[in-house]
Scaffold this active site. Structure first.
Site, short mmCIF file in Angstrom:
data_model
loop_
_atom_site.label_atom_id
_atom_site.label_comp_id
_atom_site.label_asym_id
_atom_site.label_seq_id
_atom_site.Cartn_x
_atom_site.Cartn_y
_atom_site.Cartn_z
CG ASP A 1 -2.33 0.26 0.93
OD1 ASP A 1 -2.59 1.26 0.26
OD2 ASP A 1 -3.19 -0.52 1.35
CG ASP A 26 -4.72 5.63 0.91
OD1 ASP A 26 -5.71 4.90 1.08
OD2 ASP A 26 -4.55 6.71 1.51
CD GLU A 85 -8.70 4.77 -1.56
OE1 GLU A 85 -9.62 4.45 -0.79
OE2 GLU A 85 -7.69 5.39 -1.17
CG HIS A 134 -8.50 -1.60 3.78
ND1 HIS A 134 -8.28 -1.69 2.42
CD2 HIS A 134 -8.22 -0.32 4.11
CE1 HIS A 134 -7.88 -0.52 1.97
NE2 HIS A 134 -7.82 0.33 2.97
CG ASP A 135 -11.00 1.88 3.34
OD1 ASP A 135 -10.64 1.80 4.53
OD2 ASP A 135 -10.36 2.49 2.47
#
Length: 562
Positions: free
Chosen positions: A102, A204, A261, A336-337
């Site tokens: 990430d 991210d 993302e 994860h979100d």
């Protein structure tokens, strides 16, 4: 080697996402670690995964669970050491598994050395690594609301009237991408990881790098008198200059896999992002992932009145948009979100069964693009129910709860909203066994286990040929079969429209090969025309096919070869 072909080595990949904190604890401190990932590489391999995406393991105070990085080139002691990471790389390589990390470069932690040095003095060169403003009247520079609630501006201690900017939490100051010296530092760090041997990054919050430099207040959109920062700090003009340079100075040199993302990218800009020479190999499409809420960030604003027809339209529109720019899709149900997909897309709790989990899996797994599997998705894990806001860890959940109360919701209503959408739903510990702590740890886990987990674990599902876990393995084997591999990797997508509104149906076609995917997302039987007799995958024991037509049972999914 320059990558000019987005359909490169990942077009036959399956990516498994690990949230390390909740995957496997090997030292019994209640927190997952790198050794825990190493221990389960063979398990991941059985799912047909070829690449593992690891959520942040960098050094961090963990205000936003690792998305607030204090040292980009060190591992947080909670997860282990850099030696553990190097061992993970070696062990993954032995199994032909690649690792992507990430990458969080919109902001750092306020504990990062750069930010600490920036605070030392108004004349520190590091002050230009971040965004500081001093106002004449001592008030905050504008009325922008952070994504985690409250102002985007926090006053600097001992400097009245001077503020620093943060899109997310106050402990996550935004980096100043307008500063070329900072950008070079970031590129140097990225290349250090790529030199180490990782295969790429999931990037991210990448559409937030550019802000409107007028820093002007805008009309308020809430009772707090503030306005959402995304209106002035997401997908703003000039972002492309940063993304072009980032790609040229880092990813291109290593032929890296990059997954953006990229919230809020307008369709007209899609080619810049994932076209043949786009910034990234692929980006996530959140149009169907956030189908159930009015606002992706401020989900206290309420739910939408979506149905399966809406889902179907959204899904196929997304695929058509990617095809138009000759791009590549990152196909994803969970991360994860996001809450667990079984609880999110199957509205009736009685229907949230292993059969429905397999139907959802079939729906997305065979679309053009790269399928992502989030840990526990392959088991059919579900959302939890928490009785108090004190049981939540996620900073976003707690802020959405507070915002809901400020907008007039009752405590019960606010808690209901947070239970259904909280990011903590996906972060409960991985369920390896039916033990008290799910085989995740011998100690009390950092986050309470899910509370709907009977029979939903690796040990039980391994032994059941009809389990969700073994269904994911079957899908992977099918995708890799010599006669099907090309049609799934390169075949055209054709939506099948003459089906009931609750059936998602499509064909994958390549020259004279054709696979039809049929998924009934309702709890009633659905009648269709005959699509052929040759069944290659069925998520149920029986099927009703005659010369006159086909009947799909509730939550039945079929793959037919024509």
């Amino acid at each position: 080697m320059e990558n000019t072909n987005n359909k490169h080595w990942w077009n036959k990949d399956v990516i498994y996402q690990i949230y390390p904190r909740s995957f496997q604890d090997t030292n019994n401190d209640g927190i997952g670690d790198l050794q825990g990932i190493i221990a389960h590489l063979d398990y991941i391999k059985t799912l047909g995964a070829t690449t593992i995406w690891i959520s942040p393991v960098y050094k961090s105070p963990m205000v936003d669970m690792g998305y607030d990085i204090s040292d980009y080139q060190d591992i947080d002691p909670q997860f282990g050491t850099m030696e553990d990471f190097d061992k993970l790389l070696r062990e993954a390589k032995k199994r032909n598994l690649k690792i992507i990390m990430d990458l969080v470069v919109n902001h750092t932690s306020d504990q990062h050395e750069w930010f600490k040095k920036a605070l030392e003095s108004p004349t520190s060169p590091y002050r230009d690594y971040y965004i500081f403003k001093t106002t004449k009247d001592g008030k905050k520079p504008n009325n922008w609301r952070s994504i985690f609630g409250g102002s985007t501006w926090t006053e600097v201690k001992n400097e009245p009237g001077t503020y620093y900017f943060h899109t997310f939490a106050p402990q996550q100051p935004d980096l100043n991408w307008e500063n070329p010296i900072l950008r070079k530092q970031i590129y140097k760090m990225i290349n250090w990881w790529l030199e180490k041997g990782i295969a790429g990054f999931r990037i991210d919050a990448i559409t937030h790098l550019k802000k409107d430099l007028d820093w002007a207040s805008i009309p308020a959109d809430g009772n707090d008198g503030l306005a959402a920062v995304v209106k002035k700090g997401q997908n703003r003009p000039g972002l492309d200059l940063f993304l072009d340079e980032l790609k040229r100075e880092t990813f291109d040199k290593y032929n890296a896999l990059t997954v953006g993302e990229a919230y809020g990218v307008p369709e007209k800009d899609l080619e810049k992002y994932i076209g043949p020479d786009g910034y990234f190999s692929m980006i996530f499409d959140f149009s169907y992932m956030n189908i159930e809420v009015k606002s992706a960030d401020e989900w206290y604003r309420g739910k939408t009145d979506w149905n399966i027809k809406t889902l179907k339209t959204t899904l196929f529109n997304s695929q058509r948009a990617v095809k138009r720019v000759n791009g590549w899709s990152a196909n994803v149900l969970e991360n994860h979100d996001q809450p667990r997909v079984l609880s999110k897309l199957i509205k009736n709790s009685a229907d949230q069964t292993p059969t429905a989990a397999k139907a959802l899996a079939t729906m997305y797994y065979f679309l053009p693009g790269t399928p992502f599997i989030y840990q526990g998705q392959e088991l059919g894990m579900k959302n939890f129910e928490r009785k108090s806001i004190n049981e939540f860890n996620d900073v976003s959940s707690i802020n959405n709860y507070k915002m809901a109360l400020s907008e007039g919701y009752s405590q019960a209503e606010a808690l209901k909203i947070v239970n259904s959408k909280s990011r903590d739903n996906a972060r409960t510990p991985m369920q390896w066994t039916d033990e008290k702590f799910g085989g995740f740890s011998q100690a009390i886990p950092w986050l309470k286990m899910g509370n709907d987990r009977k029979g939903i674990n690796v040990k039980v599902e391994n032994q059941n040929s009809d389990s969700v876990l073994n269904y994911y393995r079957k899908m992977s084997q099918l995708r890799k079969k010599e006669e099907f591999q090309s049609v799934f990797a390169d075949g055209e997508l054709l939506e099948v429209k003459d089906v009931p509104s609750t059936v998602i149906a499509y064909e994958r076609v390549l020259t004279d090969s054709k696979i039809t995917v049929l998924v009934n997302l309702s709890n009633e039987k659905q009648s269709l025309r005959n699509f052929g007799q040759n069944i290659v995958l069925n998520n149920q024991q029986h099927v009703q096919i005659s010369k006159n037509g086909l009947t799909l049972l509730p939550y039945q999914a079929l793959l037919l070869e024509n």
